[in-house]
Each structure stands twice: as structure tokens, then as C-alpha cells.
Design a protein around this motif. Structure first.
Motif, mmCIF file in Angstrom:
data_model
loop_
_atom_site.group_PDB
_atom_site.id
_atom_site.type_symbol
_atom_site.label_atom_id
_atom_site.label_comp_id
_atom_site.label_asym_id
_atom_site.label_seq_id
_atom_site.Cartn_x
_atom_site.Cartn_y
_atom_site.Cartn_z
ATOM 1 N N LYS A 50 38.997 40.303 42.690
ATOM 2 C CA LYS A 50 39.604 39.316 41.803
ATOM 3 C C LYS A 50 41.066 39.633 41.530
ATOM 4 N N PHE A 88 38.281 32.853 45.549
ATOM 5 C CA PHE A 88 37.965 32.739 44.129
ATOM 6 C C PHE A 88 36.727 31.879 43.913
ATOM 7 N N GLY A 385 35.157 34.122 37.407
ATOM 8 C CA GLY A 385 35.319 33.892 36.887
ATOM 9 C C GLY A 385 35.459 32.717 36.165
ATOM 10 N N ASP A 407 35.521 37.266 33.297
ATOM 11 C CA ASP A 407 36.077 38.153 34.295
ATOM 12 C C ASP A 407 35.188 39.339 34.558
ATOM 13 N N SER A 427 33.627 34.848 38.024
ATOM 14 C CA SER A 427 34.855 35.493 38.176
ATOM 15 C C SER A 427 35.786 34.603 37.514
#
Length: 440
Positions: A50, A88, A385, A407, A427
Motif C-alpha cells: 500500500k 489498489f 483500504g 489501512d 486497504s
């Protein structure tokens, strides 16, 4: 009332003898039960991924104003933009596998996704209105501006997760929806739905992944194979850099709206999905598996994602890129890259993350009914996240928990998905940033 005669009482027996202490030799040789090993809830691999992804996001955004006259920078931008958002989104989907819409999960969805969306949609819109010289710029919660589109997308994807879990082939369904969206003009700008639909296959890919898939990426063979993969990607990107329109990467338009043949949308959807998946795997193969100096920064990627746009917008509104030549020169590009990497790293630090918690993870006890905890509980274990970008404590079927914020990341286990619902995103990240070129 009176004591019984002595003859009717039971005579006391001899005192029981204390058991003899076992000889020392027997005690030493006696086998002991194994104790459970200390459990490490967080897997540093995902925190590392991340953090590295958010650094690439911020740097790519910094390249946008200076890449038109620099083919090398444009090449790097194309490669990074092909996988940083998919990375992501895949991680966010992976940590959403057990999201079922229980009361506590819905509460976390509001506090860690909806509230940051509202706050920063307002912040960036006001900044545009007053600092950007656009007094008529609207504040619209239905038309995401700049970075906030991902939070709106994550909100929708999370709500669709229980449905996707009931479908026999969810990835195929998501891909067909994305392909149809790419050839459907007029979907509109509400909640940036075109992007939501075209990026959805990556979220669903995360939903169907299992811990063993990530273990494959941690093998030495995967790291070795990732090198030629990136080499080929850079070569292709350098070749097409002057030819390709970047709107394909942003996925906010249909092929007809780009003045392209309708069938090109279908082709672009397939090519970008394959390229994004392969480069995401190559990127993850090189993510460190152990704790590093930046592992803890993976907890603060939501702050880095939401804040890094402010200095970039400040530079844009003050004419830094248009009134000066040095940002477009090679040394200027290097300086800009290092400065943006340092800034986003600072924004991911624990003090900044804690200072921003009022906007990214508010409790809102006054807003929710007190009996929702009893109805659903937080469940077992993400962004994550957040996404960004968040699951609850404990485990349920081995899915990682992302802890208190979107997170946080828990160690994945084998088995079926756990509860990712305490937070808004596995994430939290943001998961993946948008492009300033596509903002309104």
C-alpha cells in the motif's frame, strides 16, 4: 440446640498425607504441552504494498503537468498508470471478501468511506472555488472531483459485494459489465459511474483471490519473471506514448465519446484488464515480505492519498508549471519526483494519520443507533483500504482483518473469506487515485 453426646459423634480419622513431590528428574523429563506461537495479526507485505503504491500514485500525478514534452516521463506515466490503480483496487477487493452488510460493517462503511468522501469532496471543491480562481465551481456530492472518485467507487463496490459473492462466475459478470460500459455513451458523471463500472473487474478479482495466490507471488521465480515483464511494458509504452490517448487509462469515457469505433471499447477493456493484472502481479512480486522502515507507513495511506493532491493543486493554481521552464527540464522532473515522494511519505506518518482521524475514521456514536452493535457486531476479519481502502477484529475463515482503520491489514490465512467489514476498505486507499486531467 445442645451438642450431641460424644458417642454419637464420628471419631476423627487420621490426617490425609500430602502427595509427595515428584523427583526432580521426573519433572525435568515430563513432556510439556506446546504453547501457541505468538500470533502476528498484521502481514507487512500488504502494508508495504500500500505504501509503495501510494508513492507511485502521487508521483504519477506530479508528472502529469510536465510529461507532454518528455517522452520518457510519458512512458513511465503510462506504465505506472496501467497498474497502480488496479493494484489498489485488487487489494481493496481482497480485504472485502467477507463483507456481508452486517450493521457494524455498514457503520464502518459510512465512517471510513462515506465521511472522508464528503469531507474531501468539499475541501477540494472549495479549494478550486477560492484558490483556483473559479468562483462558480459547484460543490456536488454526486459529481466527484479530482481524487474523491475512488471513495465513491469503493462505497458502491462494497455494497455490491454480497451480490457478487452469490454469483457463480462473478469475475466474468464484472468484465462483461465493464465492456458494456465502455461502449455505452451517456452514462453520465453522477458518482463517476463510468469509472466505477470499468474498474469493477479489478475489485471482483480481489474478491475471488485467495491467500495462496499471493504466496505464489512471493516466490523467487515470480520476482525473476517480473523483470522482463516490466521491461516489455516499458518498451511498448515508449512506442505508443506519442500515439495513445490517456483517456483510455482513466476509464471515464466510452469509445464513442472518444471519437473511436464502438468496438475499440471492447478491445481496450480486455487489453487494459490483462495488462493491469499482469503488471499488478509483477509489482506485488517485488514488494518486500518482511518488515521494513516504511511498513508502518502503510497504515496511513488514506491520509497520503487524500492530502497529496493539495500541494499539487496549489502548484497548478499558482502557475508553477506554466510560468516556469525548470519543472519541464530533466533536473526539474527529478526534483519534482523526489519532492512528491518525500511529501506523500510524510503524509503517511502516524502523527498525520492520527491528526486526520476525525475525517477518515470518526466514531459518530451520536449518529448511529446504540443497538446496531448487538444486531450484527463487527464480525471477524480488509484500504482497504481502505479503500482506499476496513475489517473488524478477529478472524473468520482466515480473511485478513484490517483493524481499526481502512489501512490496517491482517495476516491472511487459508480458507474462505473472513469479515472485512469493520472498516471501509481493506486497504483504505484509497486504493487508487484518479487523474487530475479527468477532473471537472
Amino acid at each position: 440446640m445442645f451438642p450431641a453426646p460424644l458417642g454419637n459423634r464420628r471419631a476423627p480419622g487420621p490426617k490425609a498425607r500430602e502427595p509427595a513431590t515428584a523427583p526432580a528428574t521426573l519433572t525435568r523429563n515430563r513432556p510439556t504441552l506446546p504453547t501457541a506461537p505468538a500470533r502476528h495479526d498484521r502481514d507487512p507485505f500488504f502494508d508495504n504494498a500500500k505504501y509503495l503504491a501510494i508513492v507511485l500514485v502521487a508521483i504519477a500525478h506530479a508528472w502529469e503537468p510536465v510529461m507532454d514534452d518528455n517522452r520518457v516521463v510519458r512512458t513511465l506515466y503510462l506504465v505506472v498508470y496501467t497498474f497502480h490503480m488496479p493494484a489498489f483496487i485488487v487489494i481493496s477487493g481482497y480485504f472485502s471478501r467477507s463483507w456481508s452488510g452486517r450493521p457494524q460493517q455498514l457503520r464502518r462503511l459510512v465512517t471510513t468511506v462515506a465521511v472522508p468522501y464528503v469531507v474531501f469532496e468539499t475541501v477540494y471543491s472549495l479549494f478550486k472555488k477560492f484558490a483556483g480562481g473559479d468562483p462558480g465551481h459547484p460543490i456536488s456530492l454526486l459529481d466527484p472531483f479530482y481524487l474523491t472518485w475512488f471513495l465513491g467507487a469503493l462505497f458502491i463496490w462494497r455494497l455490491l459485494t454480497p451480490l457478487m459473492r452469490q454469483i457463480r462466475h462473478p469475475l466474468t459478470v464484472a468484465f462483461v459489465i465493464a465492456a458494456l460500459a465502455s461502449v455505452t455513451p451517456g452514462i453520465g458523471e453522477d458518482l463517476n459511474l463510468q469509472r466505477v463500472l470499468q474498474f469493477m473487474p479489478f475489485f471482483v478479482l480481489g474478491l475471488v483471490l485467495r491467500p495462496e495466490h499471493f504466496r505464489l507471488l512471493r516466490r523467487r521465480e515470480a520476482r525473476v519473471l517480473a523483470v522482463p515483464v516490466f521491461g516489455v511494458a516499458l518498451g511498448i509504452a515508449y512506442w505508443v506514448a506519442p500515439l495513445i490517448t490517456l483517456d483510455w487509462l482513466y476509464r471515464n469515457s466510452s469509445s464513442q465519446e472518444l471519437d473511436m469505433p464502438w468496438w475499440s471499447g471492447l478491445l481496450a477493456t480486455a487489453v487494459l484488464f490483462v495488462a493491469g493484472t499482469v503488471l499488478t502481479a509483477a509489482f506485488l512480486a517485488w514488494v518486500p515480505r518482511r518488515r521494513t522502515w516504511f511498513t508502518m507507513l502503510g497504515l496511513g495511506t488514506i491520509a497520503g492519498y487524500l492530502l497529496h493532491g493539495l500541494p499539487l493543486k496549489t502548484a497548478e493554481y499558482t502557475g508553477l508549471f506554466t510560468a516556469n521552464d525548470w519543472p519541464h527540464e530533466p533536473a526539474g522532473v527529478v526534483l519534482l519526483t523526489l519532492a512528491m515522494g518525500a511529501l506523500v511519505t510524510l503524509m503517511c506518518t502516524p502523527p498525520v494519520h492520527r491528526a486526520l482521524r476525525w475525517a477518515t475514521e470518526p466514531e459518530l456514536r451520536w449518529f448511529f443507533r446504540a443497538d446496531t452493535d448487538a444486531q450484527g457486531g463487527s464480525g471477524a476479519p480488509a484500504n482497504a483500504g481502505d479503500g482506499g481502502g476496513v475489517p473488524a477484529r478477529g478472524r473468520e475463515g482466515g480473511v485478513p482483518t484490517q483493524g481499526r482503520g481502512p489501512d490496517a491489514t491482517r495476516v491472511p490465512d487459508t480458507g474462505r473469506g473472513a469479515d472485512a467489514g469493520r472498516g471501509a476498505g481493506a486497504s483504505r486507499v484509497p486504493a487508487a487515485p484518479g487523474s487530475s486531467r479527468t477532473s471537472r
